[in-house]
Every structure is written in structure tokens, then in C-alpha cells.
Design an enzyme around this catalytic site. Sequence first.
Site, PDB file in Angstrom:
ATOM      1  N   HIS A 141       0.833  -1.207   0.000  1.00 34.56           N
ATOM      2  CA  HIS A 141       0.000   0.000   0.000  1.00 34.56           C
ATOM      3  C   HIS A 141       0.870   1.262   0.000  1.00 34.56           C
ATOM      4  CE1 HIS A 141      -3.182  -2.529   2.288  1.00 34.56           C
ATOM      5  NE2 HIS A 141      -3.636  -2.322   1.074  1.00 34.56           N
ATOM      6  N   CYS A 182      -2.998   0.934   9.909  1.00 37.92           N
ATOM      7  CA  CYS A 182      -3.990  -0.036   9.406  1.00 37.92           C
ATOM      8  C   CYS A 182      -4.825  -0.657  10.516  1.00 37.92           C
ATOM      9  CB  CYS A 182      -3.315  -1.105   8.570  1.00 37.92           C
ATOM     10  SG  CYS A 182      -1.959  -1.883   9.373  1.00 37.92           S
TER      11      CYS A 182
HETATM   12  C1  CIR Z   1      -3.367  -7.679   3.758  1.00 37.94           C
HETATM   13  O1  CIR Z   1      -2.534  -8.196   3.006  1.00 37.94           O
HETATM   14  O2  CIR Z   1      -4.415  -7.208   3.345  1.00 37.94           O
HETATM   15  C2  CIR Z   1      -3.066  -7.655   5.239  1.00 37.94           C
HETATM   16  N1  CIR Z   1      -2.362  -8.827   5.609  1.00 37.94           N
HETATM   17  C3  CIR Z   1      -2.266  -6.436   5.622  1.00 37.94           C
HETATM   18  C4  CIR Z   1      -3.033  -5.168   5.443  1.00 37.94           C
HETATM   19  C5  CIR Z   1      -2.300  -3.991   5.956  1.00 37.94           C
HETATM   20  N2  CIR Z   1      -3.104  -2.837   5.820  1.00 37.94           N
HETATM   21  C6  CIR Z   1      -2.653  -1.601   5.855  1.00 37.94           C
HETATM   22  O3  CIR Z   1      -1.473  -1.375   5.968  1.00 37.94           O
HETATM   23  N3  CIR Z   1      -3.519  -0.638   5.680  1.00 37.94           N
END
Ligand code: CIR
Length: 251
Positions: A157, A238
Site C-alpha cells: 500500500h 492499518c
Molecule cells: C493484507 O494483506 O491485506 C493484510 N495482511 C495487511 C493489510 C495492511 N493494511 C494496511 O497497511 N492498511
Amino acid sequence: MPAALVRPVPASYASCIRHSREPIDLSAARRQHAGYVSALREAGVEVIMLPALDDAPDSVFVEDPVVVLDRHALLARSGAASRRAEVESIAPALEGFELVTMMAPATLDGGDVLRMGKRLFVGISERTNRAGFDMLAAVARAEDLEPIAIELVAGLHLKSFCSGLGDAVIGCFDRIDRGAFRGIETIDAPEPPGANLLDLGAHVLVSAAAPKTAALVGARARVVSVDEFHKGDGALTCLSIRLTPPRKMAR
Ligand code: CIR
């Protein structure tokens, strides 16, 4: 008082989408999550706990399924098909907002969205496509925000590589284009886990994996251990959705 939505660590968290092969310790993840929630409260944030989604391994990363602006909340369609059901249980917690639902073929994850004042930077990434950007851009323009797309060449991201620190953007500018932030001060993160910090005003949450960044931030820094979430490709932003004041949410 500013508010933030948070979601408990699900029982299935160890099966989340991730690149690290280090084993995930669910109990440690839950302890660290409790520490994160305490740090939000100590910064004066009202924490609103969403229901746990035990069958959705990535659901603790609650920032991704929705983008909350001042009046609108965009219920996003994740670029990861396995994450698309997470959005349903967030909508009831956003009752005071005008809800907009993203439709196929658009995809977008909240981790790709960085708001700096009136500007909304959006990563075009493996999770967020042009149609997703266009849809968010239309909602943003309705609030007089300026949407700006940034192409990601690698990584998950946009906010894996940068975040807001006061009026500046702190980040790893070998991974994203510094030029995209024209007119905004940029600060080089002293180490990669320092690129994603959470500036809550009174306090700035910094990962324990980024001691040099904590030193750079200074007195406002609050160090939080989140290595069980780094193993899941996540970090500090997140784990919550900040509801930008003035709070419009009815509960
Ligand atoms: C994913 O791959 O969607 C999750 N394991 C990690 C998401 C992390 N999200 C973020 O940094 N906003």
C-alpha cells in the site's frame, strides 16, 4: 474527542495474507493489539470496537475496507477478494456519514489513501486500481478535496511507505516518488518501519521496530510493539479507522 474504529484480532489471524514466514503468535498479537488500543486512549481518542470477525483473518487491519472523509464514507472493494466481506459489518458504525459503495471493476484499500489537509493521495497499487481511484476522486471532489494518484512500483500500500507527521510526510522515498508531494515537506524515515506512524496530535504512535524514528519524532512519540502485525504486512495506521473531526457518527 476524536474517535477511531478498531476491530479485535480474529482467531484466524495467523492465516492472514502475508509475505513473512515468521510464525505468528496469536496471544502476543492480542496483547500487542491491547497495547495499541491503550495508546489510542492515552492520546485522547475514543475507541469504538467493531465486532470480531473470527473467520476473516485480515479483519484486524480495519483501515482497509473503508475510507472516511468529512461527510462521506466510501465502502471500498478490496483488491484482495478474500477481504471483501469485511466491509459489511463496518457500515452500521458509520451511520452519520453519507455512505457510498464501490462497485466492480473498481478496487481500493484504505491503506492506499493518505490525507494531508485538503489533498488526498491515493496509491495505485496491487490492491487499488484506476477505477477505484476515480470513484474515490469523485467523492473527494464533492468535499472540495484534491485527489492525487501515485503509482506504486512495488509493495502493498501507499501507507506501507509513508504517513503524515504534522504537516509533513515521513516516508521511504526510495520506494515512492517524493515529487508527488510537491509543496509538502518530506522527511526521510530513518528506517522502513518508521514510515508508517500514526500522528494523533497529542501523541505520535511509532513502532518499536523503529527506534531512530521515535528519537526523530521526539517528545510526542509513544512507542508501541506491533511486530506481530508487521508479520502480517501491517503497521500502525492499518489497525484503526480515524473518524476525522467534527465527528458525524451516530451510535
Ligand atoms: C493484507 O494483506 O491485506 C493484510 N495482511 C495487511 C493489510 C495492511 N493494511 C494496511 O497497511 N492498511
